[in-house]
Design an enzyme around this catalytic site. Structure first.
Site, PDB file in Angstrom:
ATOM      1  N   LYS A   1      -8.875   5.670   6.303  1.00  0.00           N
ATOM      2  CA  LYS A   1      -7.602   5.199   5.745  1.00  0.00           C
ATOM      3  C   LYS A   1      -7.856   4.056   4.752  1.00  0.00           C
ATOM      4  O   LYS A   1      -8.605   3.130   5.055  1.00  0.00           O
ATOM      5  CB  LYS A   1      -6.668   4.728   6.864  1.00  0.00           C
ATOM      6  CG  LYS A   1      -6.097   5.885   7.658  1.00  0.00           C
ATOM      7  CD  LYS A   1      -5.049   5.405   8.656  1.00  0.00           C
ATOM      8  CE  LYS A   1      -4.453   6.561   9.421  1.00  0.00           C
ATOM      9  NZ  LYS A   1      -3.554   6.105  10.488  1.00  0.00           N
TER      10      LYS A   1
ATOM     11  N   LYS B   1     -11.059  -0.847  -1.559  1.00  0.00           N
ATOM     12  CA  LYS B   1     -10.810  -1.662  -0.358  1.00  0.00           C
ATOM     13  C   LYS B   1     -11.963  -1.395   0.610  1.00  0.00           C
ATOM     14  O   LYS B   1     -12.407  -0.257   0.677  1.00  0.00           O
ATOM     15  CB  LYS B   1      -9.482  -1.259   0.301  1.00  0.00           C
ATOM     16  CG  LYS B   1      -8.258  -1.440  -0.584  1.00  0.00           C
ATOM     17  CD  LYS B   1      -7.019  -0.810   0.053  1.00  0.00           C
ATOM     18  CE  LYS B   1      -5.848  -0.816  -0.903  1.00  0.00           C
ATOM     19  NZ  LYS B   1      -4.653  -0.139  -0.383  1.00  0.00           N
TER      20      LYS B   1
ATOM     21  N   THR C   1       1.833  10.044   4.238  1.00  0.00           N
ATOM     22  CA  THR C   1       0.812  10.932   3.666  1.00  0.00           C
ATOM     23  C   THR C   1      -0.528  10.824   4.377  1.00  0.00           C
ATOM     24  O   THR C   1      -1.420  11.636   4.129  1.00  0.00           O
ATOM     25  CB  THR C   1       0.586  10.609   2.179  1.00  0.00           C
ATOM     26  OG1 THR C   1       0.620   9.194   2.059  1.00  0.00           O
ATOM     27  CG2 THR C   1       1.634  11.245   1.297  1.00  0.00           C
TER      28      THR C   1
ATOM     29  N   SER D   1      -2.614   0.451  -4.293  1.00  0.00           N
ATOM     30  CA  SER D   1      -3.109   1.622  -3.550  1.00  0.00           C
ATOM     31  C   SER D   1      -4.427   2.111  -4.112  1.00  0.00           C
ATOM     32  O   SER D   1      -4.692   1.968  -5.302  1.00  0.00           O
ATOM     33  CB  SER D   1      -2.064   2.747  -3.660  1.00  0.00           C
ATOM     34  OG  SER D   1      -2.620   3.987  -3.290  1.00  0.00           O
ATOM     35  N   ALA D   2      -5.239   2.728  -3.245  1.00  0.00           N
ATOM     36  CA  ALA D   2      -6.508   3.321  -3.688  1.00  0.00           C
ATOM     37  C   ALA D   2      -6.295   4.696  -4.303  1.00  0.00           C
ATOM     38  O   ALA D   2      -7.200   5.265  -4.906  1.00  0.00           O
ATOM     39  CB  ALA D   2      -7.448   3.450  -2.485  1.00  0.00           C
TER      40      ALA D   2
ATOM     41  N   GLU E   1       0.102  -3.147   4.752  1.00  0.00           N
ATOM     42  CA  GLU E   1      -1.043  -2.227   4.866  1.00  0.00           C
ATOM     43  C   GLU E   1      -1.072  -1.510   6.211  1.00  0.00           C
ATOM     44  O   GLU E   1      -0.684  -2.081   7.226  1.00  0.00           O
ATOM     45  CB  GLU E   1      -2.347  -3.045   4.775  1.00  0.00           C
ATOM     46  CG  GLU E   1      -3.044  -3.002   3.454  1.00  0.00           C
ATOM     47  CD  GLU E   1      -3.585  -1.627   3.062  1.00  0.00           C
ATOM     48  OE1 GLU E   1      -3.654  -0.726   3.921  1.00  0.00           O
ATOM     49  OE2 GLU E   1      -3.927  -1.450   1.895  1.00  0.00           O
ATOM     50  N   ASP E   2      -1.557  -0.257   6.194  1.00  0.00           N
ATOM     51  CA  ASP E   2      -1.706   0.470   7.465  1.00  0.00           C
ATOM     52  C   ASP E   2      -3.175   0.696   7.813  1.00  0.00           C
ATOM     53  O   ASP E   2      -3.464   1.288   8.852  1.00  0.00           O
ATOM     54  CB  ASP E   2      -1.031   1.852   7.381  1.00  0.00           C
ATOM     55  CG  ASP E   2      -1.785   2.792   6.462  1.00  0.00           C
ATOM     56  OD1 ASP E   2      -2.152   2.355   5.349  1.00  0.00           O
ATOM     57  OD2 ASP E   2      -2.059   3.931   6.859  1.00  0.00           O
TER      58      ASP E   2
ATOM     59  N   ASP F   1       0.878  -1.158   0.000  1.00  0.00           N
ATOM     60  CA  ASP F   1       0.000   0.000   0.000  1.00  0.00           C
ATOM     61  C   ASP F   1       0.928   1.225   0.000  1.00  0.00           C
ATOM     62  O   ASP F   1       2.129   1.096   0.289  1.00  0.00           O
ATOM     63  CB  ASP F   1      -0.864  -0.038   1.272  1.00  0.00           C
ATOM     64  CG  ASP F   1      -1.684   1.219   1.425  1.00  0.00           C
ATOM     65  OD1 ASP F   1      -2.329   1.647   0.456  1.00  0.00           O
ATOM     66  OD2 ASP F   1      -1.669   1.806   2.534  1.00  0.00           O
ATOM     67  N   LEU F   2       0.393   2.383  -0.336  1.00  0.00           N
ATOM     68  CA  LEU F   2       1.253   3.575  -0.420  1.00  0.00           C
ATOM     69  C   LEU F   2       1.117   4.477   0.815  1.00  0.00           C
ATOM     70  O   LEU F   2       2.045   4.612   1.625  1.00  0.00           O
ATOM     71  CB  LEU F   2       0.887   4.364  -1.684  1.00  0.00           C
ATOM     72  CG  LEU F   2       1.617   5.696  -1.850  1.00  0.00           C
ATOM     73  CD1 LEU F   2       3.089   5.492  -2.154  1.00  0.00           C
ATOM     74  CD2 LEU F   2       0.972   6.515  -2.968  1.00  0.00           C
ATOM     75  N   ASP F   3      -0.080   5.104   0.920  1.00  0.00           N
ATOM     76  CA  ASP F   3      -0.294   6.109   1.969  1.00  0.00           C
ATOM     77  C   ASP F   3      -0.250   5.464   3.357  1.00  0.00           C
ATOM     78  O   ASP F   3      -1.053   4.583   3.663  1.00  0.00           O
ATOM     79  CB  ASP F   3      -1.658   6.785   1.765  1.00  0.00           C
ATOM     80  CG  ASP F   3      -1.726   7.547   0.443  1.00  0.00           C
ATOM     81  OD1 ASP F   3      -0.855   8.392   0.211  1.00  0.00           O
ATOM     82  OD2 ASP F   3      -2.661   7.289  -0.334  1.00  0.00           O
TER      83      ASP F   3
END
Ligand code: BG6
Ligand code: MG
Length: 218
Positions: A43, A143, A15, A112-113, A167-168, A7-9
């Site tokens: 998130k 997601k 971010t 990522s979304a 994932e966060d 995942d990115l953020d």
């Protein structure tokens, strides 16, 4: 394990706090105080679904035009933070971890979304470390639907059970579990207790440990 999906953020870059600040501004305009606790539920959630949730919490119904305008303004505000991003915004241990996977020849994907994902990967200088990027521009279902991770696994050519997802978010861990993949939660066990493993950041485990995890059976 053979495929590694990030995942990115909130996983690669910090971010998540920029998304929070921008959504808080939107919520303020709607006369609603967005708390960090409620923000946990935003998130990993797409832009459209995030605004729908905020409107639901605020008990507001609005016209489509206004909805579109709020989304545009939120993104413009968010991008003012993104524009200033550099490699210094990469979260601890992530870059070394990605480089180790790359050096060992493991396939790596972004899942990522966010529709801003390519821009952020460019700004932080990480884009060349990914074999494929699956983001908010390329999938339809948000997601906790597993679509983003299933597409990533397909593009990497790796069976789902042999993929690890980092994932966060609550929604993202659920998506990884729904995809039948091994889920690594980055954050607090309070929110991410449904992940297969939970750590606070990438300095707490080694690439070797992750590569040697047991695949998931269907
Ligand atoms: C996710 C974030 O990665 O992307 C969410 O966790 C965000 O907070 C979603 O809403 C969509 O991102 P963007 O950048 O397209 O608005
Ligand atoms: Mg995230």
């Amino acid at each position: 394990m053979k495929g590694f999906i990030f995942d990115l953020d909130g996983v690669i870059v910090d971010t998540a706090r920029f998304h929070f600040l921008a959504w808080k501004k939107t919520a303020d305009e709607l006369g609603f105080a967005l708390t960090p606790e409620l923000n946990e539920q935003l998130k990993g959630v797409s832009r459209v679904d995030s605004l729908k949730k905020i409107l639901e919490w605020a008990g507001k119904e609005i016209e489509q035009d206004y909805f579109e305008r709020l989304m545009t303004e939120k993104n413009e505000d968010y991008l003012t933070y993104v524009e200033r991003m550099t490699a210094a915004d990469i979260l601890p241990g992530v870059e070394d971890f990605l480089r180790a996977l790359k050096e060992q020849g493991h396939p790596v994907a972004l899942g990522s979304a966010s529709k801003n994902a390519p821009l952020i990967l460019e700004k932080t200088g990480l884009i060349s470390l990914f074999d494929t990027i699956v983001d908010g521009n390329s999938v339809k279902k948000a997601k906790p639907d597993p679509e983003v991770f299933l597409v990533a696994a397909e593009q990497l050519g790796v069976p789902t059970g042999e993929c690890v997802v980092f994932e966060d978010s609550e929604a993202g861990v659920t998506a990884a579990n729904n995809a039948g993949m091994v889920s690594i939660g980055l954050g607090s066990p309070e929110n991410l207790g449904h992940a297969d493993h939970v750590y606070s950041d990438f300095t707490e485990f080694t690439p070797e440990f992750i590569v040697n995890l047991q695949p998931k059976r269907k």
